[in-house]
Scaffold this active site. Structure first.
Site, mmCIF file in Angstrom:
data_model
loop_
_atom_site.group_PDB
_atom_site.id
_atom_site.type_symbol
_atom_site.label_atom_id
_atom_site.label_comp_id
_atom_site.label_asym_id
_atom_site.label_seq_id
_atom_site.Cartn_x
_atom_site.Cartn_y
_atom_site.Cartn_z
ATOM 1 N N TYR A 37 -20.503 63.895 -43.442
ATOM 2 C CA TYR A 37 -19.832 64.509 -42.300
ATOM 3 C C TYR A 37 -20.400 63.958 -40.994
ATOM 4 O O TYR A 37 -19.657 63.593 -40.070
ATOM 5 C CB TYR A 37 -20.025 66.024 -42.372
ATOM 6 N N SER A 72 -18.455 66.017 -33.251
ATOM 7 C CA SER A 72 -19.411 67.080 -33.564
ATOM 8 C C SER A 72 -20.788 66.673 -33.056
ATOM 9 O O SER A 72 -21.083 65.478 -32.925
ATOM 10 C CB SER A 72 -19.490 67.310 -35.079
#
Length: 284
Positions: A155, A142
């Site tokens: 995350y 990501s």
């Protein structure tokens, strides 16, 4: 006319929805024999039935090693080999700041986002080594792993770890002809954000269009990313077209990592995002 991965066998984790579903459909269109791995059994089975051909579904929780091992074994048993794995399964995980996250939230997030990728690499590589003719491993990282401020704290740490795991694995497995890469998506219009805030799968699906319209404000290319954008990147990395590419983190973000919007609309856009989901904006 042959597809770009004609005859290749690929396992796609988290394949029943979002980016995973987009990848499953594209890989199948391009001649791949595809194993859909997910915990959403009804959706996974329905997807396989809608595509037909050489597709198969297997239930697998990527945080459980035996499940991931089983998904790879399913591919080998069903199709005789494995040529590629797309370690895509994931979720937003713990949403609090670093001082707020509890130990169990941290563990669950790392299990789903990092340990699951490690298991996918481990067991796909074992099978590819036994075959002796290489293979491709692709994982979803990501832009949250590229720089701070692009996602929840834990995350972001997990996704940064996926990026480095990609390099370590590429270094270790290159001698076997196994290429290892990852993709760093930006804002992609999928149900993942809504699900992380407690909405059901059905409710989250209804938010995708509205969330996608808002995401387009956050980067130079003024549209939200679509699952197909990431699916095409995964297809290329899994194909022979990328035979000299390994250890790479491919950013697919519409330019989001180039900087915040000039008009300062990022904060306003996040407020609109919560409003589109029918939720109150969290107070600092």
């Amino acid at each position: 006319m042959a597809g770009r991965i004609d005859g290749k066998v690929a396992v796609i984790t988290g394949g029943a929805s979002g980016i995973g579903e987009g990848a499953v459909r594209l890989f199948a269109e391009e001649g791949g024999r595809v194993v859909v791995s997910d915990i959403q059994d009804e959706r996974g089975q329905a997807l396989v039935e809608s595509i037909g051909g050489d597709t198969s579904y297997v239930h697998a929780d990527v945080s459980v090693e035996s499940d991931v091992q089983g998904a790879v074994a399913h591919a080998v048993d069903r199709f005789g080999r494995i040529d590629a794995i797309f370690n895509n399964a994931g979720y937003a995980g713990a949403l609090g700041g670093l001082t707020e996250v509890e130990e169990d939230e941290y563990d669950q997030t790392m299990d789903g986002l990092l340990k699951g990728v490690f298991f996918g690499i481990k067991h796909a590589a074992r099978a590819m080594q036994a075959q002796g003719d290489g293979g491709s491993i692709v994982s979803t990282a990501s832009i949250a792993g590229v720089g701070a401020g692009n996602g929840p704290a834990v995350y972001s740490v997990a996704k940064a770890a996926v990026m480095h795991l990609t390099k370590v694995a590429a270094y270790d497995l290159g001698e076997f002809g196994i290429r290892v890469n990852c993709i760093c998506p930006g804002g992609i219009a999928t149900p993942i954000f809504a699900k992380s805030l407690g909405l059901s799968a059905e409710e989250a699906d209804k938010t995708v269009e509205a969330v996608g319209q808002i995401m387009g404000q956050f980067q130079p290319i003024k549209r939200s990313g679509q699952p197909a954008d990431i699916a095409h990147a995964a297809l290329w990395l899994s194909s022979d077209d990328a035979s000299f590419v390994t250890g790479h983190a491919l950013v697919v973000d519409g330019g989001a990592t180039l900087g915040r919007p000039r008009d300062g609309s990022f904060g306003e856009g996040m407020e609109q995002m919560f409003a589109a989901l029918g939720l109150e904006v969290p107070t600092p």
